[in-house]
Scaffold this active site. Structure first.
Site, short mmCIF file in Angstrom:
data_model
loop_
_atom_site.label_atom_id
_atom_site.label_comp_id
_atom_site.label_asym_id
_atom_site.label_seq_id
_atom_site.Cartn_x
_atom_site.Cartn_y
_atom_site.Cartn_z
CB CYS A 115 17.03 14.43 14.44
SG CYS A 115 15.78 15.56 13.86
CG HIS A 261 20.24 16.37 13.11
ND1 HIS A 261 19.80 16.12 11.83
CD2 HIS A 261 19.21 16.98 13.75
CE1 HIS A 261 18.57 16.58 11.71
NE2 HIS A 261 18.19 17.11 12.85
CG ASN A 291 16.02 18.97 10.42
OD1 ASN A 291 16.32 17.83 10.06
ND2 ASN A 291 15.65 19.25 11.65
N1 ACO Z 1 9.29 33.56 10.12
C1 ACO Z 1 9.17 34.69 10.82
N2 ACO Z 1 8.91 34.71 12.15
C2 ACO Z 1 8.78 33.51 12.77
C3 ACO Z 1 8.92 32.29 12.08
C4 ACO Z 1 9.18 32.34 10.70
N3 ACO Z 1 9.32 31.23 9.94
N4 ACO Z 1 8.75 31.28 12.96
C5 ACO Z 1 8.53 31.84 14.17
N5 ACO Z 1 8.55 33.19 14.05
C6 ACO Z 1 8.37 34.20 15.09
C7 ACO Z 1 7.69 33.67 16.32
O1 ACO Z 1 6.29 33.73 16.18
C8 ACO Z 1 8.21 34.61 17.40
O2 ACO Z 1 7.47 35.79 17.36
P1 ACO Z 1 7.11 36.59 18.72
O3 ACO Z 1 8.46 36.98 19.30
O4 ACO Z 1 6.32 37.74 18.23
O5 ACO Z 1 6.36 35.62 19.57
C9 ACO Z 1 9.62 34.92 16.95
O6 ACO Z 1 9.67 34.60 15.54
C10 ACO Z 1 10.69 34.14 17.69
O7 ACO Z 1 10.33 32.77 17.73
P2 ACO Z 1 11.22 31.68 18.47
O8 ACO Z 1 10.49 30.36 18.37
O9 ACO Z 1 11.63 32.19 19.80
O10 ACO Z 1 12.50 31.69 17.52
P3 ACO Z 1 13.84 30.91 17.72
O11 ACO Z 1 14.96 31.86 17.71
O12 ACO Z 1 13.77 29.93 18.85
O13 ACO Z 1 13.96 30.10 16.36
C11 ACO Z 1 13.69 27.81 15.63
C12 ACO Z 1 12.98 29.11 16.05
C13 ACO Z 1 14.48 28.12 14.38
C14 ACO Z 1 12.63 26.78 15.31
C15 ACO Z 1 14.64 27.37 16.76
O14 ACO Z 1 13.95 27.39 17.99
C16 ACO Z 1 15.19 25.96 16.55
O15 ACO Z 1 15.90 25.69 15.61
N6 ACO Z 1 14.91 25.06 17.48
C17 ACO Z 1 15.46 23.71 17.46
C18 ACO Z 1 14.95 22.90 16.31
C19 ACO Z 1 15.50 21.48 16.41
O16 ACO Z 1 16.66 21.27 16.69
N7 ACO Z 1 14.66 20.50 16.21
C20 ACO Z 1 15.10 19.13 16.40
C21 ACO Z 1 15.35 18.45 15.17
S1 ACO Z 1 13.92 18.20 14.22
C22 ACO Z 1 13.36 16.57 14.53
O17 ACO Z 1 13.76 15.89 15.41
C23 ACO Z 1 12.24 16.12 13.69
#
Ligand code: ACO
Length: 337
Positions: A115, A261, A291
């Site tokens: 990223c 980003h 992304n």
């Molecule tokens: N649809 C429905 N439910 C989902 C999904 C989905 N696609 N994905 C996860 N869930 C569920 C999980 O299983 C979890 O269920 P549980 O509570 O029963 O355990 C619940 O949703 C909450 O999951 P979290 O992981 O806590 O959700 P969060 O609010 O953290 O959102 C996300 C997830 C969107 C991935 C977020 O954490 C995020 O954006 N993180 C940063 C990503 C990032 O910046 N990456 C870096 C860049 S990428 C790179 O460098 C290649």
């Protein structure tokens, strides 16, 4: 003094659009969950049959940027290619792009910083230009994520966020007394978090690099500790922005646009809030593209320029955090028209 100035931009998105509703047919997710947690409404993916690599998307974006700069490809001194999804394990996508541009000797360097690839690329371009090693540089960020995602419920946390796409910038060394071009950059990495966001296989540390058992376990797909990455981003992004502004001796109110980003709309809204920025100072387009990793910042710049959100004389700060983890910021001022 020689300054590294962005002369032009270009973007390319493959025409196939995937909505959240389509993903919901393949895995247990919903439009509501995806929009609420990430802001994403749709993303572009290459055709299902494949046969399109990062260098192919990068080529289309590069042609637009070169044409807008009024440069022929053979006038380039260097090609920088940022991607986490290279066409091949090796050689680098930069060489494949160089071949498609009809070049036979121009050096090509791949940047594997995910990223922050564009930020590392801008800083590398600036160093080449300031040292006199190059005068005209093409920097491309391009990704094909779609062929490497687990589109079952097992991979839903990652699969819903990534999109394919490419963007390119032409960067030129110009002699200027004014403060234009890259004013400062700040880059960081912390390998402690390497496993927080990674694709484990195929890899040189396995012999063979991948086997059927690993494929069955899904170890060829990206895994992410989303919560941890999220927390790191909301902490590091304001911090590195303050660092780059201080280095450039530019005040927050002198910045016309922040282009982060596009990893998650909520991360970028948190950044906006922490810095107490007025409405419209932070550019978002993750809603339409997801992304696109190394492509995301130049893609946003290309759109921001087109929409008049940034223009001649404008000062922009690029920033991001991603796998590695790596994070950084670059401040750039466009010359007056
Ligand atoms: N649809 C429905 N439910 C989902 C999904 C989905 N696609 N994905 C996860 N869930 C569920 C999980 O299983 C979890 O269920 P549980 O509570 O029963 O355990 C619940 O949703 C909450 O999951 P979290 O992981 O806590 O959700 P969060 O609010 O953290 O959102 C996300 C997830 C969107 C991935 C977020 O954490 C995020 O954006 N993180 C940063 C990503 C990032 O910046 N990456 C870096 C860049 S990428 C790179 O460098 C290649």
């Amino acid at each position: 003094m020689t300054r590294a100035v962005i002369r032009s931009t270009g973007r390319y998105l493959p025409p196939r659009i995937l909505t959240n509703e389509t993903l919901s047919e393949w895995m247990d997710t919903s439009d509501e969950w995806i929009q609420k947690r990430t802001g994403i409404q749709q993303r572009h993916w290459i055709p299902e049959e494949g046969d399109v690599g990062a260098s192919d998307l990068g080529y289309e974006a590069a042609v637009v940027a070169l044409q807008r700069a009024g440069w022929r490809a053979d006038e380039l001194d260097l090609i920088l290619f940022a991607t986490l999804s290279p066409d091949l394990f090796f050689p680098g996508s930069g060489c494949l792009l160089q071949r498609r541009l009809g070049l036979r000797e121009t050096p090509a360097l791949d940047i594997r910083q995910q990223c922050t690839g564009f930020l590392y690329g801008m800083t590398t371009a600036d160093a080449y230009i300031r040292s006199g090693l190059a005068r005209r540089i093409l920097l491309v960020g391009a990704e094909v994520h779609s062929t490497g995602l687990d589109i079952s419920t097992r991979g839903r946390d990652v699969a819903v966020i990534f999109g394919d796409g490419a963007a390119a910038v032409c960067i030129e060394g110009v002699s200027a007394d004014d403060d234009v071009g890259v004013l400062a950059s700040a880059l960081h990495a912390d390998g402690t978090y390497a496993e927080s966001l990674m694709v484990e296989a195929p890899a040189s540390r396995f012999n063979p690099r991948i086997n059927e058992n690993m494929l069955r376990q899904g170890r060829q797909y990206p895994v992410m500790d989303g919560r941890n990455i999220f927390k790191l981003a909301v902490h590091r992004l304001p911090e590195v922005t303050a660092e780059v502004l201080q280095k450039a001796e530019v005040g927050l109110d002198q910045v016309d646009l922040f282009i982060p980003h596009q990893a998650n709309l909520r991360i970028n809204q948190a950044f906006e809030k922490t810095l107490n920025l007025p409405e419209g100072k932070v550019f978002h387009n993750i809603q339409r593209y997801g992304n696109t990793t190394a492509a995301s910042i130049p893609l946003a710049l290309d759109e921001a320029w087109e929409q008049g959100r940034i223009g001649p004389g404008g000062t922009v700060v690029f920033l991001g955090l991603g796998a590695g983890v790596t994070w950084g910021a670059v401040i750039h001022r466009f010359p007056d028209a």
